[in-house]
Design a protein around this motif. Structure first.
Motif, mmCIF file in Angstrom:
data_model
loop_
_atom_site.group_PDB
_atom_site.id
_atom_site.type_symbol
_atom_site.label_atom_id
_atom_site.label_comp_id
_atom_site.label_asym_id
_atom_site.label_seq_id
_atom_site.Cartn_x
_atom_site.Cartn_y
_atom_site.Cartn_z
ATOM 1 N N ILE A 44 -7.127 4.588 5.991
ATOM 2 C CA ILE A 44 -5.683 4.610 5.729
ATOM 3 C C ILE A 44 -5.163 3.200 5.487
ATOM 4 O O ILE A 44 -4.382 2.950 4.556
ATOM 5 C CB ILE A 44 -4.944 5.291 6.897
ATOM 6 N N LEU A 45 -5.600 2.248 6.307
ATOM 7 C CA LEU A 45 -5.157 0.865 6.127
ATOM 8 C C LEU A 45 -5.506 0.359 4.729
ATOM 9 O O LEU A 45 -4.673 -0.248 4.048
ATOM 10 C CB LEU A 45 -5.811 -0.043 7.168
ATOM 11 N N GLY A 46 -6.737 0.597 4.318
ATOM 12 C CA GLY A 46 -7.187 0.051 3.047
ATOM 13 C C GLY A 46 -6.785 0.846 1.830
ATOM 14 O O GLY A 46 -6.401 0.281 0.801
ATOM 15 N N GLU A 47 -6.835 2.185 1.932
ATOM 16 C CA GLU A 47 -6.685 3.019 0.743
ATOM 17 C C GLU A 47 -5.257 3.506 0.492
ATOM 18 O O GLU A 47 -4.947 3.944 -0.608
ATOM 19 C CB GLU A 47 -7.634 4.214 0.836
ATOM 20 N N THR A 48 -4.405 3.448 1.514
ATOM 21 C CA THR A 48 -3.004 3.842 1.304
ATOM 22 C C THR A 48 -2.078 2.652 1.515
ATOM 23 O O THR A 48 -0.896 2.819 1.784
ATOM 24 C CB THR A 48 -2.598 5.014 2.230
ATOM 25 N N ARG A 49 -2.604 1.460 1.374
ATOM 26 C CA ARG A 49 -1.858 0.245 1.679
ATOM 27 C C ARG A 49 -0.579 0.097 0.862
ATOM 28 O O ARG A 49 0.379 -0.550 1.319
ATOM 29 C CB ARG A 49 -2.735 -0.985 1.489
ATOM 30 N N LEU A 50 -0.532 0.669 -0.328
ATOM 31 C CA LEU A 50 0.668 0.543 -1.154
ATOM 32 C C LEU A 50 1.875 1.179 -0.492
ATOM 33 O O LEU A 50 3.011 0.756 -0.738
ATOM 34 C CB LEU A 50 0.436 1.152 -2.533
ATOM 35 N N LEU A 51 1.653 2.173 0.360
ATOM 36 C CA LEU A 51 2.769 2.801 1.067
ATOM 37 C C LEU A 51 3.471 1.805 1.985
ATOM 38 O O LEU A 51 4.698 1.860 2.146
ATOM 39 C CB LEU A 51 2.281 3.992 1.877
ATOM 40 N N LEU A 52 2.699 0.905 2.590
ATOM 41 C CA LEU A 52 3.312 -0.131 3.422
ATOM 42 C C LEU A 52 3.848 -1.262 2.567
ATOM 43 O O LEU A 52 4.973 -1.735 2.791
ATOM 44 C CB LEU A 52 2.290 -0.664 4.431
ATOM 45 N N GLU A 53 3.068 -1.691 1.599
ATOM 46 C CA GLU A 53 3.489 -2.816 0.749
ATOM 47 C C GLU A 53 4.858 -2.591 0.128
ATOM 48 O O GLU A 53 5.692 -3.502 0.082
ATOM 49 C CB GLU A 53 2.475 -3.034 -0.373
ATOM 50 N N GLN A 54 5.099 -1.380 -0.365
ATOM 51 C CA GLN A 54 6.338 -1.138 -1.096
ATOM 52 C C GLN A 54 7.577 -1.302 -0.226
ATOM 53 O O GLN A 54 8.681 -1.491 -0.739
ATOM 54 C CB GLN A 54 6.316 0.259 -1.714
ATOM 55 N N GLN A 55 7.399 -1.286 1.085
ATOM 56 C CA GLN A 55 8.527 -1.476 1.980
ATOM 57 C C GLN A 55 8.903 -2.957 2.145
ATOM 58 O O GLN A 55 9.920 -3.264 2.768
ATOM 59 C CB GLN A 55 8.217 -0.863 3.345
ATOM 60 N N TYR A 56 8.088 -3.849 1.591
ATOM 61 C CA TYR A 56 8.333 -5.289 1.735
ATOM 62 C C TYR A 56 8.487 -6.002 0.392
ATOM 63 O O TYR A 56 8.724 -7.211 0.372
ATOM 64 C CB TYR A 56 7.173 -5.931 2.519
ATOM 65 N N ARG A 57 8.378 -5.290 -0.704
ATOM 66 C CA ARG A 57 8.339 -5.958 -2.005
ATOM 67 C C ARG A 57 9.684 -6.500 -2.471
ATOM 68 O O ARG A 57 9.752 -7.166 -3.505
ATOM 69 C CB ARG A 57 7.721 -5.035 -3.060
ATOM 70 N N HIS A 58 10.749 -6.234 -1.727
ATOM 71 C CA HIS A 58 12.021 -6.896 -2.033
ATOM 72 C C HIS A 58 12.016 -8.345 -1.563
ATOM 73 O O HIS A 58 12.930 -9.115 -1.877
ATOM 74 C CB HIS A 58 13.183 -6.141 -1.384
ATOM 75 N N LEU A 59 10.977 -8.724 -0.822
ATOM 76 C CA LEU A 59 10.806 -10.093 -0.341
ATOM 77 C C LEU A 59 9.610 -10.722 -1.055
ATOM 78 O O LEU A 59 8.651 -10.026 -1.391
ATOM 79 C CB LEU A 59 10.549 -10.104 1.174
ATOM 80 N N THR A 60 9.657 -12.037 -1.265
ATOM 81 C CA THR A 60 8.484 -12.715 -1.805
ATOM 82 C C THR A 60 7.383 -12.727 -0.746
ATOM 83 O O THR A 60 7.678 -12.714 0.460
ATOM 84 C CB THR A 60 8.817 -14.155 -2.219
ATOM 85 N N PRO A 61 6.114 -12.729 -1.141
ATOM 86 C CA PRO A 61 5.036 -12.641 -0.149
ATOM 87 C C PRO A 61 5.109 -13.687 0.947
ATOM 88 O O PRO A 61 4.863 -13.376 2.121
ATOM 89 C CB PRO A 61 3.768 -12.799 -0.997
ATOM 90 N N GLU A 62 5.458 -14.929 0.587
ATOM 91 C CA GLU A 62 5.482 -15.991 1.597
ATOM 92 C C GLU A 62 6.670 -15.895 2.539
ATOM 93 O O GLU A 62 6.708 -16.573 3.568
ATOM 94 C CB GLU A 62 5.451 -17.371 0.930
ATOM 95 N N ARG A 63 7.645 -15.030 2.223
ATOM 96 C CA ARG A 63 8.805 -14.827 3.099
ATOM 97 C C ARG A 63 8.843 -13.416 3.658
ATOM 98 O O ARG A 63 9.857 -12.975 4.180
ATOM 99 C CB ARG A 63 10.108 -15.109 2.332
ATOM 100 N N SER A 64 7.729 -12.710 3.564
ATOM 101 C CA SER A 64 7.667 -11.330 4.018
ATOM 102 C C SER A 64 6.978 -11.229 5.377
ATOM 103 O O SER A 64 5.985 -11.925 5.625
ATOM 104 C CB SER A 64 6.893 -10.478 3.003
ATOM 105 N N PRO A 65 7.459 -10.353 6.265
ATOM 106 C CA PRO A 65 6.781 -10.138 7.548
ATOM 107 C C PRO A 65 5.397 -9.503 7.407
ATOM 108 O O PRO A 65 4.617 -9.530 8.357
ATOM 109 C CB PRO A 65 7.736 -9.202 8.296
#
Length: 330
Positions: free
Chosen positions: A268-289
């Motif tokens: 789940i961590l590796g293969e569905t990771r986009l589900l988590l990523e999309q919750q942070y993409r309003h932030l730049t990677p270096e400023r994202s939790p």
């Protein structure tokens, strides 16, 4: 030719699992919710997954080690290594059976800042002038990793807060420490969560002190705490400096977790990771939790041994996944 993906899990029974996150509204709880949803989808009807609130520090490591929960999230990841062989706060009670399911990458640092009005830019100057400091930091209670690391760092750097007439303002979460600095109640801070916007508002009022190499080496040798760099300009007007690494959310369990469940959570961590990523993409990677894009290979690099079931997933991955890097962004 594209390499085959690791096989999707299908658990042909109902599960009852207990996960442990953070206080309730921060990133560890969000990760728990993601895992709970995706794992339930891959089991038989009737599965129940509870998410218990906690603090996300040594309490999570102990909860997993004592099997009070099946999986617990702790940050920073490297601090859990001491629980394997009984160093530091785990000297009396340690857990050789502790295992990892992976990490959620989160590039963070523990930083030491003093108000610019003091005119102090280095630890050498701090020791020489011995000013009266009121330090905003975490609780010293054997659980809060911020309070633990702050005292250990300052002690090994030869900083005597009480002896110089100062003291600490101890709180549980970074936001409380930020308010002490912003309001002037504190003239120094030792804290994490460097990606949060509050640092940009008051960071220009601080000198950030580089931790001396011998201090960083001592902390790594004694506790297994690694060092990292904050790049120039990450804080307003600040040069690059070295300090403690405070990165990554570690998913802790024990050898008692069934192999198929451990595999499923790692998948789940590796293969569905986009589900988590999309919750942070309003932030730049270096400023994202959460530091995206998430790289499944990097997620399998853990400071404690992987559970055998989780290792089966990571060992099935190609050598290169998303192209994400694991080097210092800051």
């Amino acid at each position: 030719m594209t390499a085959p993906r690791p096989a999707a899990p299908s658990i042909e029974r109902s599960l009852t699992l207990h996960l442990r996150g953070d206080w309730g509204m921060a990133n560890l709880h969000r990760v728990c919710g993601w895992i709970a949803q995706e794992l339930t989808d891959r089991t038989e009807p009737g599965s129940r997954i509870a998410i218990w609130n906690g603090r996300g520090f040594a309490d999570s490591v102990r909860a997993a080690g004592h099997r009070l929960v099946d999986v617990a999230l702790a940050t920073p990841a490297a601090f859990a290594a001491a629980a394997i062989d009984g160093r530091g706060i785990y000297g009396v009670e340690y857990f050789p059976q502790l295992r990892a399911l992976g990490v959620v990458p989160q590039r963070d640092r523990l930083v030491v800042g003093v108000h610019r009005s003091l005119g102090i830019k280095t630890f050498a100057e701090l020791r020489e002038r011995a000013p009266r400091l009121t330090v905003a930091t975490g609780k010293l209670d054997g659980i809060n990793h911020v309070g633990l690391a702050a005292r250990a760092l300052l002690d090994r750097a030869g900083v005597d807060i009480a002896g110089w007439g100062g003291g600490y303002l101890d709180d549980e979460r970074p936001a409380e420490a930020f308010e002490h600095i912003a309001s002037g109640r504190a003239n120094a801070i030792v804290q994490e969560a460097v990606m949060l916007p509050q640092w940009q508002r008051f960071g220009g009022d601080l000198h950030f002190l580089e931790v001396e190499p011998d201090v960083l080496a001592a902390l790594e040798a004694e506790f297994g705490w690694p060092a990292a760099t904050v790049e120039e300009g990450y804080f307003p007007g600040a040069p690059a400096f070295r300090t403690l690494d405070f990165s990554d959310f570690l998913l802790c369990t024990t050898t008692e977790l069934p192999d198929d469940v451990a595999y499923a959570i790692a998948w789940i961590l590796g293969e569905t990771r986009l589900l988590l990523e999309q919750q942070y993409r309003h932030l730049t990677p270096e400023r994202s939790p959460v530091t995206y894009p998430l790289d499944p290979v990097a997620m399998g690099r853990t400071p404690i041994p992987l559970h055998d079931g989780a290792a089966r997933y990571y060992n099935a991955l190609p050598d290169h996944e998303s192209g994400a890097t694991t080097g210092d962004y800051a």
